[in-house]
Enzyme design. Structure first.
Site, PDB file in Angstrom:
ATOM      1  NE  ARG A  27      51.282 -37.858 -16.057  1.00  0.00           N
ATOM      2  CZ  ARG A  27      51.800 -36.711 -16.759  1.00  0.00           C
ATOM      3  NH1 ARG A  27      51.936 -37.006 -17.898  1.00  0.00           N
ATOM      4  NH2 ARG A  27      52.288 -35.744 -16.123  1.00  0.00           N
ATOM      5  CD1 TRP A  74      56.156 -43.629  -9.680  1.00  0.00           C
ATOM      6  CD2 TRP A  74      57.221 -41.627  -9.075  1.00  0.00           C
ATOM      7  NE1 TRP A  74      57.523 -43.600  -9.657  1.00  0.00           N
ATOM      8  CE2 TRP A  74      58.245 -42.829  -9.325  1.00  0.00           C
ATOM      9  CE3 TRP A  74      57.371 -40.361  -8.786  1.00  0.00           C
ATOM     10  CZ2 TRP A  74      59.485 -42.587  -9.130  1.00  0.00           C
ATOM     11  CZ3 TRP A  74      58.989 -40.267  -8.668  1.00  0.00           C
ATOM     12  CH2 TRP A  74      59.897 -41.048  -8.781  1.00  0.00           C
ATOM     13  CG  ASN A 100      51.205 -34.258 -12.509  1.00  0.00           C
ATOM     14  OD1 ASN A 100      52.040 -34.840 -12.137  1.00  0.00           O
ATOM     15  ND2 ASN A 100      51.198 -33.797 -13.730  1.00  0.00           N
ATOM     16  N   GLY A 101      52.192 -32.570  -9.891  1.00  0.00           N
ATOM     17  CA  GLY A 101      53.273 -31.601  -9.655  1.00  0.00           C
ATOM     18  C   GLY A 101      54.001 -31.676  -8.491  1.00  0.00           C
ATOM     19  CE  LYS A 486      64.337 -49.269 -22.736  1.00  0.00           C
ATOM     20  NZ  LYS A 486      64.275 -48.002 -23.134  1.00  0.00           N
ATOM     21  CE  LYS A 618      56.538 -43.475 -21.906  1.00  0.00           C
ATOM     22  NZ  LYS A 618      57.562 -44.266 -22.660  1.00  0.00           N
TER      23      LYS A 618
HETATM   24  C1  F6R Z   1      63.578 -45.571 -20.404  1.00  0.00           C
HETATM   25  C2  F6R Z   1      63.084 -44.184 -20.526  1.00  0.00           C
HETATM   26  C3  F6R Z   1      63.644 -43.197 -19.781  1.00  0.00           C
HETATM   27  C4  F6R Z   1      63.284 -41.830 -20.490  1.00  0.00           C
HETATM   28  C5  F6R Z   1      63.684 -40.608 -19.555  1.00  0.00           C
HETATM   29  C6  F6R Z   1      63.392 -39.141 -20.192  1.00  0.00           C
HETATM   30  O1  F6R Z   1      62.954 -46.321 -21.178  1.00  0.00           O
HETATM   31  O2  F6R Z   1      61.883 -44.085 -20.998  1.00  0.00           O
HETATM   32  O3  F6R Z   1      64.927 -43.271 -19.637  1.00  0.00           O
HETATM   33  O4  F6R Z   1      63.878 -41.585 -21.793  1.00  0.00           O
HETATM   34  O5  F6R Z   1      62.788 -40.493 -18.443  1.00  0.00           O
HETATM   35  O6  F6R Z   1      62.133 -39.246 -20.639  1.00  0.00           O
HETATM   36  P1  F6R Z   1      61.470 -38.180 -21.907  1.00  0.00           P
HETATM   37  O7  F6R Z   1      61.948 -38.847 -23.071  1.00  0.00           O
HETATM   38  O8  F6R Z   1      59.861 -38.099 -21.746  1.00  0.00           O
HETATM   39  O9  F6R Z   1      61.852 -36.836 -21.539  1.00  0.00           O
END
Ligand code: F6R
Length: 623
Positions: A27, A74, A100-101, A486, A618
């Site tokens: 995170r 972060w 967090n927020g 990727k 993430k």
């Molecule tokens: C790339 C990746 C990001 C997420 C994006 C949305 O590997 O993981 O591009 O797909 O930040 O995140 P979620 O799916 O959690 O809404």
């Protein structure tokens, strides 16, 4: 976009908080901090950089105390620095807060608190919370925190301790995830169940504007008017070791290899045999809803959007509902006309992505029915949707998403086929073929994983190149987009994806021996055109890695000498990666896997920190 954790009991809180932070590192990891209380004294330790620095610091100088809170950061407000790392303290150093927020009104609160005599040490929004609690503290920490959060605008999950109230840990949330872990004579808080799964498998999922007073003996949940609330414990369905690397070098590699099993889990209870109907529970749609939809809009961010782009094809072709897909941030800007009987399908691994959540709210406001395709159970997006199709991927720790993407595609395909069955929009033979192909994907992916060594050999030939271009057509264009994302995320190689049909309209200018081209050429309606594109690239000395089906005879490997001039290899690609043959509409499920492995091994050969790529987090809970 940070991780928080907290502990109260009789063990060393710093060890438990540290272990939790390790699991939350995805995170954010630009700095970290832990605060503990022992003998009425509050002590804080903060470090810059990733958690290895915190580990060293705790080893050199242990932090003692049986109550504590921790944070991995972060940066959003204020650069990564010791001053800006959490926990943040009140002026008297007795109250510590992790958050967090984003506190949206922190500037005006800071001004007001400064005028009242509070001295700020950081540039963060969070520090205002510590000072606000101090302002209201009169011997009752819960009361003070309630008053403080009533002054806050924005999103928060907050953990708070005070050395004058050393036997209670407080936690409160609004729009940011928070769970309270239930132990025997000890309890926990975390922004994510994965952080405390090794300690307990039972949690309370906390809702907006709920506050928890946690002692070693119990957990009291109330609303902000102090009305007691009852809550059923939620049993975390993952085994305790699911968040560990399980022998793989990196979480990303582990998660790539988990995909066959994860698909089985996702299909369970939904698709058992090709000749049986698909069932979906709790997606919040009646058969009449499904029959009545006139349009489907997929929305998401990043990798999840690529899964949504695949969804656009299958909804259109199989369920025969006109479908579009639009990035969550763009969808909000575009402010589209939403006609009656529109379904919005929101795709998200975390269920917490700020832009995706806002797009969901905007589409709901316009009258669309909203369902979501989500991994993290009971996340904000899941809770705000009319129904949820969980992808059942289990925790995804690697920042670069792999198994969640594959499972998003599987779940969306199942949804489209389910809609097709309800709407009777597709002939039975075709539905049966597609369902059989989906049921076969775990075995197909196992075969691809068995060929990992071949992919490593390909990676060895190209990993030093500075640029890559991914080409595909039709339903595999999103696969190419995902493959290039990727690669760029984890290897920092500049990579772009294009429809091969666009080559002559610009990208062909890039073709030269220094840019490698990954071409998805699986047989189907686009096969001959893709071969044409490869010929054009080869004629211009571009090295090509082609992904195609087993037994493809038209474009066999015609040369693999890494030292050869690529233009000498007449016509055919330099390298082939073969995958098991499948149905065109199901192929994005399997095609993604060699692209994930190629990106992983290129990044590994370049020595990159694959699980924690620079500048990325993430879960992107801020816009
Ligand atoms: C790339 C990746 C990001 C997420 C994006 C949305 O590997 O993981 O591009 O797909 O930040 O995140 P979620 O799916 O959690 O809404």
């Amino acid at each position: 976009m940070c991780g928080i954790v907290g502990y109260i009991g009789s063990r060393q809180a710093s060890s438990i908080c540290f272990a939790g932070l390790r699991r939350l590192e995805y995170r954010g990891y630009d700095s970290a901090g832990i605060a503990v209380i022992k003998d009425g004294e509050l002590t804080v330790r903060k470090v810059i950089g990733n958690l290895n620095n915190m580990e060293d610091s705790l080893e050199n100088k242990p932090l003692e105390g049986a109550i504590g809170i921790g944070h991995t950061r972060w940066a959003t407000h204020g650069k990564p620095s010791v001053e800006n790392s959490h926990p943040h303290l009140s002026c008297d150093g007795k109250i510590a807060v992790v958050h967090n927020g984003i506190i949206e009104n922190y500037q005006e609160l800071r001004k007001q608190l400064t005028e009242e005599g509070h001295a700020f040490k950081s540039q963060t929004d969070t520090e205002t919370v510590a000072h606000l609690v101090e302002k209201y503290y009169n011997g009752d920490l819960r009361e003070a925190l309630i008053k403080a959060v009533k002054d806050l605008h924005g999103a928060f999950a907050i953990g708070c301790i005070c050395s004058d109230s050393p036997s209670e840990l407080l936690a409160v949330r609004r729009f940011s995830p928070l769970v309270v872990g239930i132990g025997e004579t000890e309890n926990y808080i975390a922004s994510d169940m994965g952080a405390i799964r090794a300690e307990t498998d039972k949690v309370y999922v906390i809702d907006d504007d709920e506050i928890c007073k946690i002692t070693s003996a119990g957990i009291e949940i109330t609303d902000l008017d102090s009305n007691p609330l009852t809550r059923e414990p939620y049993e975390i369905p993952w085994p305790a070791d699911a968040a560990q690397k399980g022998g793989y070098k990196k979480f990303m590699l582990k998660e790539i290899h988990e995909q066959p099993d994860a698909i089985h889990a996702c299909l369970a209870g939904r698709l058992s045999a090709a000749d049986k109907p698909i069932t979906f529970e709790n997606i919040g749609l009646t058969e009449d809803d499904i029959k009545g939809f006139k349009k489907v809009i997929f929305t998401a961010c990043g990798t999840a959007m690529h899964a949504g782009h695949v969804g656009r094809f299958v909804m259109d072709k199989v369920a025969k509902i006109p479908a579009e897909s639009d990035l969550a941030a763009e969808l909000q800007q575009r402010d589209p006309v939403v006609l009656e009987n529109t379904l919005c399908i929101v795709v998200s691994q975390s269920g917490e992505t700020a832009d995706t959540l806002e797009a969901l709210r905007a589409m709901k406001k316009k009258g669309a029915k909203v369902i979501s395709v989500i991994n993290v159970v009971d996340s904000s997006i899941a809770r705000e949707s009319d129904g949820v199709a969980y992808i059942q991927a289990g925790p995804e720790i690697s920042v670069a998403s792999t198994k969640a993407f594959t499972l998003q595609v599987v779940t969306i395909q199942l949804l489209a086929l389910y809609f097709a069955e309800v709407r009777q929009s597709c002939d039975t033979a075709e539905l049966t073929r597609l369902k059989a192909a989906i049921l076969k994907t775990p075995d197909d992916i196992k075969k691809i994983l068995d060929r990992e060594d071949d992919i490593i050999e390909v990676a060895k030939k190209f990993y030093k190149m500075p640029n890559a271009l991914y080409l595909a057509r039709g339903i595999n264009l999103p696969s190419a987009m995902e493959g290039s994302l990727k690669l760029k995320e984890i290897s920092y190689i500049h990579a772009e994806a294009y429809s091969a049909g666009e080559m002559k309209h610009g990208p062909i200018a890039l073709v030269c021996p220094e840019i490698f081209i990954v071409a998805v050429v699986c047989q189907g309606p686009t096969y001959d055109e893709m071969i044409g594109n490869i010929m054009e690239i080869k004629a211009r000395s571009g090295p090509v890695i082609a992904i195609s089906y087993d037994g493809d005879e038209k474009i066999p490997l015609t040369g693999a000498d890494p030292d050869a001039d690529p233009s000498d290899i007449a016509g055919g690609p330099n390298e082939m990666i073969y995958v098991p043959r499948t149905e065109e509409y199901v192929s994005p499920i399997t095609i993604g896997v060699p692209l994930q492995l190629l990106a992983y091994h290129i990044a590994d050969l370049r020595g990159e920190d694959i699980d924690q790529p620079r500048n990325l987090a993430k879960t992107v809970t801020v816009k």
